[in-house]
Design an enzyme around this catalytic site. Structure first.
Site, PDB file in Angstrom:
ATOM      1  CG  ASN A   8      35.813 -33.755 -11.919  1.00  0.00           C
ATOM      2  OD1 ASN A   8      36.357 -32.727 -12.481  1.00  0.00           O
ATOM      3  ND2 ASN A   8      36.402 -34.385 -11.007  1.00  0.00           N
ATOM      4  CD1 TRP A   9      31.875 -31.674 -17.102  1.00  0.00           C
ATOM      5  CD2 TRP A   9      32.273 -30.525 -19.019  1.00  0.00           C
ATOM      6  NE1 TRP A   9      30.794 -31.424 -17.891  1.00  0.00           N
ATOM      7  CE2 TRP A   9      31.181 -30.848 -18.910  1.00  0.00           C
ATOM      8  CE3 TRP A   9      33.114 -29.872 -19.937  1.00  0.00           C
ATOM      9  CZ2 TRP A   9      30.206 -30.233 -19.874  1.00  0.00           C
ATOM     10  CZ3 TRP A   9      32.050 -29.326 -20.887  1.00  0.00           C
ATOM     11  CH2 TRP A   9      30.642 -29.455 -20.798  1.00  0.00           C
ATOM     12  CE  LYS A  10      37.281 -37.286 -12.985  1.00  0.00           C
ATOM     13  NZ  LYS A  10      37.565 -38.799 -12.711  1.00  0.00           N
ATOM     14  CG  HIS A  94      39.571 -35.357  -8.043  1.00  0.00           C
ATOM     15  ND1 HIS A  94      40.189 -36.456  -8.549  1.00  0.00           N
ATOM     16  CD2 HIS A  94      38.195 -35.467  -8.349  1.00  0.00           C
ATOM     17  CE1 HIS A  94      39.384 -37.338  -9.024  1.00  0.00           C
ATOM     18  NE2 HIS A  94      38.292 -36.739  -8.929  1.00  0.00           N
ATOM     19  CD  GLU A  96      41.007 -38.148 -11.772  1.00  0.00           C
ATOM     20  OE1 GLU A  96      40.870 -36.821 -12.123  1.00  0.00           O
ATOM     21  OE2 GLU A  96      40.521 -38.931 -11.877  1.00  0.00           O
ATOM     22  CD  GLU A 164      35.023 -38.144  -6.247  1.00  0.00           C
ATOM     23  OE1 GLU A 164      34.524 -38.175  -7.267  1.00  0.00           O
ATOM     24  OE2 GLU A 164      36.304 -37.720  -6.469  1.00  0.00           O
ATOM     25  N   GLY A 170      36.282 -43.605 -11.944  1.00  0.00           N
ATOM     26  CA  GLY A 170      36.572 -43.970 -13.521  1.00  0.00           C
ATOM     27  C   GLY A 170      36.838 -45.547 -13.855  1.00  0.00           C
ATOM     28  CB  SER A 208      32.007 -46.179 -11.235  1.00  0.00           C
ATOM     29  OG  SER A 208      33.370 -46.093 -11.677  1.00  0.00           O
TER      30      SER A 208
HETATM   31  P1  PGA Z   1      33.900 -40.913 -12.458  1.00  0.00           P
HETATM   32  O1  PGA Z   1      34.657 -39.946 -11.509  1.00  0.00           O
HETATM   33  O2  PGA Z   1      32.603 -40.721 -12.204  1.00  0.00           O
HETATM   34  O3  PGA Z   1      34.297 -40.996 -13.683  1.00  0.00           O
HETATM   35  O4  PGA Z   1      34.352 -42.195 -11.638  1.00  0.00           O
HETATM   36  C1  PGA Z   1      34.385 -39.273 -10.553  1.00  0.00           C
HETATM   37  C2  PGA Z   1      35.356 -38.174  -9.989  1.00  0.00           C
HETATM   38  O5  PGA Z   1      36.625 -38.748 -10.277  1.00  0.00           O
HETATM   39  O6  PGA Z   1      35.215 -37.197  -9.525  1.00  0.00           O
END
Ligand code: PGA
Length: 246
Positions: A8-10, A94, A96, A164, A170, A208
């Site tokens: 997931n490049w966001k 997600h 976020e 998640e 992150g 992470s």
């Molecule tokens: P991360 O993000 O691996 O940077 O913790 C995972 C995600 O948000 O899908």
């Protein structure tokens, strides 16, 4: 069941970043048949990433989609549009997006339905925040997310769930094996209870995941792969995570 590793490049990546996709493609001939690899770049790179991956084992996905097929939704992209570009997966719900845009389970289930209708596999994200975990309400919270964000008409082969924990995303601090095992086992049982699924649904862990911890995470029972954020941006770290799958 083969494992699934999703990058997931966001909101990261410009044309130059496609080199990373190229490197993942180059390594994909040696990829074990046990693992399916998906890259979810931002919308702006999907078309070009798809071109690079088209003769490889790598699949492309979107990071979100609108619940409608088309209409007056300035700035949004529908599942049909993603499918039209050759994407085969889409992340929905997600944390976020749940946090920043107030996305509710009701909206997420609508997005997952739209994805299924367009022939995309929705990767439906669930996960508790730190407050919920510390108050001991994680499993109840996950049960509600599962109940409300997964379309009832889903079939076991047509959806993927990503667990998640918000506090692990992150932060460099992944959940530990006991925590991951508890929630994945719970999700699997919950799904069997609530949906007419036979067998196991694919449940990814995200938060992470790194080249250092990937191997240990992927051997936890009921973990069928990973949703990888930061470590998916560079081909080297993403590939070593992909290779950690046995
Ligand atoms: P991360 O993000 O691996 O940077 O913790 C995972 C995600 O948000 O899908």
């Amino acid at each position: 069941m083969h494992k699934l590793i999703v990058g997931n490049w966001k909101m990261n990546g410009v044309a130059e970043s496609l080199q990373q996709v190229g490197k993942v493609v180059d390594a994909s001939d040696n990829q074990s048949d046990n693992v399916q690899v998906v890259i979810c770049p931002p919308y702006t790179l999907i078309d070009r990433a798809r071109e690079l991956t088209q003769n490889s084992k790598i699949s492309i996905g979107g990071q979100d989609c609108h619940s409608n097929v088309s209409g007056p939704h300035t700035g949004d992209v529908s599942a049909e549009m993603l499918a039209d570009l050759g994407a085969t997966f889409v992340i929905v719900g997600h944390s976020e997006r749940r946090d920043a845009y107030g996305e509710t389970n009701a909206l997420i289930v609508a997005k997952a339905r739209a994805a299924l209708k367009s022939g995309l596999t929705p990767i439906i994200c669930v996960g508790e925040n730190l407050e919920t975990r510390e108050s001991g309400e994680t499993l109840e919270f996950i049960a509600e997310q599962i109940r409300e964000s997964i379309p009832e008409e889903s079939e076991i082969t047509s959806i993927v769930i990503a667990y998640e924990p918000v506090w692990a995303i992150g932060t460099g601090k992944s959940a530990d094996a006991t925590q991951i095992n508890e929630v994945h086992t719970f999700i699997n049982a919950e799904i069997k209870k609530r949906f007419a699924f036979e067998g196991e649904v694919r449940i990814l862990y995200g938060g992470s995941v790194s080249p250092t911890n990937a191997k240990d995470i992927f051997t936890i029972p009921n973990v069928h792969g990973g949703l990888i954020g930061g470590a998916s941006l560079k081909a080297d770290s993403f590939l070593s995570i992909c290779q950690a799958v046995r």
